[in-house]
Design a protein around this motif. Structure first.
Motif, PDB file in Angstrom:
ATOM      1  N   GLU A  66     -36.389  36.904  19.659  1.00 22.78           N
ATOM      2  CA  GLU A  66     -36.331  35.997  18.512  1.00 22.78           C
ATOM      3  C   GLU A  66     -35.289  36.429  17.481  1.00 22.78           C
ATOM      4  N   PHE A  67     -35.143  37.729  17.248  1.00 21.31           N
ATOM      5  CA  PHE A  67     -34.190  38.192  16.234  1.00 21.31           C
ATOM      6  C   PHE A  67     -32.751  38.167  16.735  1.00 21.31           C
ATOM      7  N   ASP A  68     -32.552  38.166  18.075  1.00 13.42           N
ATOM      8  CA  ASP A  68     -31.198  38.105  18.625  1.00 13.42           C
ATOM      9  C   ASP A  68     -30.678  36.675  18.749  1.00 13.42           C
ATOM     10  N   VAL A  69     -31.553  35.754  19.148  1.00 10.19           N
ATOM     11  CA  VAL A  69     -31.158  34.359  19.350  1.00 10.19           C
ATOM     12  C   VAL A  69     -32.192  33.461  18.668  1.00 10.19           C
ATOM     13  N   PRO A  70     -32.167  33.407  17.350  1.00  9.20           N
ATOM     14  CA  PRO A  70     -33.178  32.612  16.642  1.00  9.20           C
ATOM     15  C   PRO A  70     -33.121  31.127  16.980  1.00  9.20           C
ATOM     16  N   VAL A  71     -31.936  30.620  17.289  1.00  6.92           N
ATOM     17  CA  VAL A  71     -31.826  29.194  17.619  1.00  6.92           C
ATOM     18  C   VAL A  71     -32.593  28.875  18.904  1.00  6.92           C
TER      19      VAL A  71
ATOM     20  N   LEU B 196     -32.986  18.708  27.572  1.00 10.55           N
ATOM     21  CA  LEU B 196     -32.806  19.114  28.971  1.00 10.55           C
ATOM     22  C   LEU B 196     -32.174  17.997  29.795  1.00 10.55           C
ATOM     23  N   ASN B 197     -32.659  16.774  29.609  1.00  3.66           N
ATOM     24  CA  ASN B 197     -32.102  15.641  30.347  1.00  3.66           C
ATOM     25  C   ASN B 197     -30.634  15.428  30.016  1.00  3.66           C
ATOM     26  N   GLU B 198     -30.267  15.606  28.750  1.00  4.80           N
ATOM     27  CA  GLU B 198     -28.862  15.473  28.356  1.00  4.80           C
ATOM     28  C   GLU B 198     -28.000  16.554  28.996  1.00  4.80           C
ATOM     29  N   TRP B 199     -28.509  17.778  29.048  1.00  4.42           N
ATOM     30  CA  TRP B 199     -27.749  18.877  29.628  1.00  4.42           C
ATOM     31  C   TRP B 199     -27.614  18.724  31.136  1.00  4.42           C
ATOM     32  N   ILE B 200     -28.631  18.156  31.759  1.00  5.84           N
ATOM     33  CA  ILE B 200     -28.641  18.013  33.214  1.00  5.84           C
ATOM     34  C   ILE B 200     -27.809  16.816  33.685  1.00  5.84           C
TER      35      ILE B 200
ATOM     36  N   LEU C 245     -19.502  23.439  32.068  1.00  2.34           N
ATOM     37  CA  LEU C 245     -20.540  22.703  31.346  1.00  2.34           C
ATOM     38  C   LEU C 245     -21.188  23.529  30.250  1.00  2.34           C
ATOM     39  N   SER C 246     -21.563  24.761  30.559  1.00  3.78           N
ATOM     40  CA  SER C 246     -22.226  25.573  29.542  1.00  3.78           C
ATOM     41  C   SER C 246     -21.249  26.018  28.461  1.00  3.78           C
ATOM     42  N   SER C 247     -19.964  26.125  28.791  1.00  2.00           N
ATOM     43  CA  SER C 247     -18.994  26.547  27.776  1.00  2.00           C
ATOM     44  C   SER C 247     -18.740  25.444  26.752  1.00  2.00           C
ATOM     45  N   GLN C 248     -19.122  24.222  27.066  1.00  2.36           N
ATOM     46  CA  GLN C 248     -18.938  23.107  26.139  1.00  2.36           C
ATOM     47  C   GLN C 248     -20.084  23.014  25.126  1.00  2.36           C
ATOM     48  N   ASN C 249     -21.150  23.747  25.354  1.00  4.36           N
ATOM     49  CA  ASN C 249     -22.313  23.686  24.482  1.00  4.36           C
ATOM     50  C   ASN C 249     -22.593  25.104  23.975  1.00  4.36           C
ATOM     51  N   GLU C 250     -22.424  25.316  22.694  1.00  5.28           N
ATOM     52  CA  GLU C 250     -22.564  26.657  22.112  1.00  5.28           C
ATOM     53  C   GLU C 250     -23.968  27.228  22.327  1.00  5.28           C
ATOM     54  N   PHE C 251     -24.987  26.380  22.229  1.00  2.66           N
ATOM     55  CA  PHE C 251     -26.365  26.826  22.433  1.00  2.66           C
ATOM     56  C   PHE C 251     -26.547  27.374  23.853  1.00  2.66           C
ATOM     57  N   LEU C 252     -26.147  26.592  24.858  1.00  2.41           N
ATOM     58  CA  LEU C 252     -26.295  27.023  26.251  1.00  2.41           C
ATOM     59  C   LEU C 252     -25.454  28.258  26.541  1.00  2.41           C
ATOM     60  N   LYS C 253     -24.277  28.308  25.962  1.00  2.00           N
ATOM     61  CA  LYS C 253     -23.388  29.454  26.148  1.00  2.00           C
ATOM     62  C   LYS C 253     -24.053  30.725  25.616  1.00  2.00           C
ATOM     63  N   THR C 254     -24.612  30.645  24.426  1.00  6.26           N
ATOM     64  CA  THR C 254     -25.262  31.803  23.812  1.00  6.26           C
ATOM     65  C   THR C 254     -26.465  32.254  24.629  1.00  6.26           C
ATOM     66  N   VAL C 255     -27.326  31.314  25.006  1.00  8.86           N
ATOM     67  CA  VAL C 255     -28.520  31.658  25.773  1.00  8.86           C
ATOM     68  C   VAL C 255     -28.120  32.239  27.126  1.00  8.86           C
TER      69      VAL C 255
END
Length: 169
Positions: free
Chosen positions: A48-53, A69-73, A26-36
């Protein structure tokens, strides 16, 4: 009733078979979640300077963050429902007993019996925290006083009542 429980189990099984994706993917399908996810394991990795998104997301309006959050869950809900169902069934098998810890310590000989889940119910007014260890022969519950800051730690009573539940299917 038994029929309702069996129907819930069947419905949960059908839900799980329709998910079509493993939790780990699931997290590998979403670049944002993968990065975080990758950066959160590193000390100060979500600065903030490492993960500005991520910081941009944190400053979005609460309703918008809640929507994301609801979409991810959403894909996880069948797993959550199945786990809730299993835990409710397991908790329903509890052998609840009123017992006492002497000087903050309680031990029970399990005589080789195995249990899947243990429940400890303590009166919150006592301000005690249970620490549990167990193997197939002995269950040990030790209580310590809770401390949430500068106040004194709650004193352990000479004899402290609590409720113990041993669950197994």
């Amino acid at each position: 009733s038994l029929k309702e429980t069996l129907d819930k189990l069947q419905a949960s099984r059908a839900e799980l078979s329709c998910v079509g994706v493993r939790i780990s993917h699931l997290s590998s399908q979403n670049e944002f979640l993968k990065t975080v996810g990758q950066r959160s394991g590193i000390p100060a990795g979500t600065c903030e300077f490492d993960v500005p998104v991520y910081h941009h997301w944190l400053h979005l309006p609460a309703e918008e963050r809640k929507h994301y959050l609801n979409e991810w869950i959403k894909p996880l809900l069948p797993y959550s429902n199945a786990i809730d169902l299993i835990l409710n069934l397991l908790r329903g098998t509890a052998e609840l007993n009123d017992v006492e810890a002497v000087k903050g310590s309680y031990q029970k000989d399990l005589q080789g019996k195995t249990f899947t889940l243990l429940q400890v119910f303590v009166d919150p007014k006592l301000n005690m925290i249970p620490k549990i260890s167990a193997n197939r022969y002995l269950l040990s519950v030790r209580f310590s006083g809770a401390n949430f800051g500068n106040g004194p730690i709650a004193e352990i009573p000479e004899v402290m009542p609590f409720r113990l539940g041993l669950c197994n299917m």
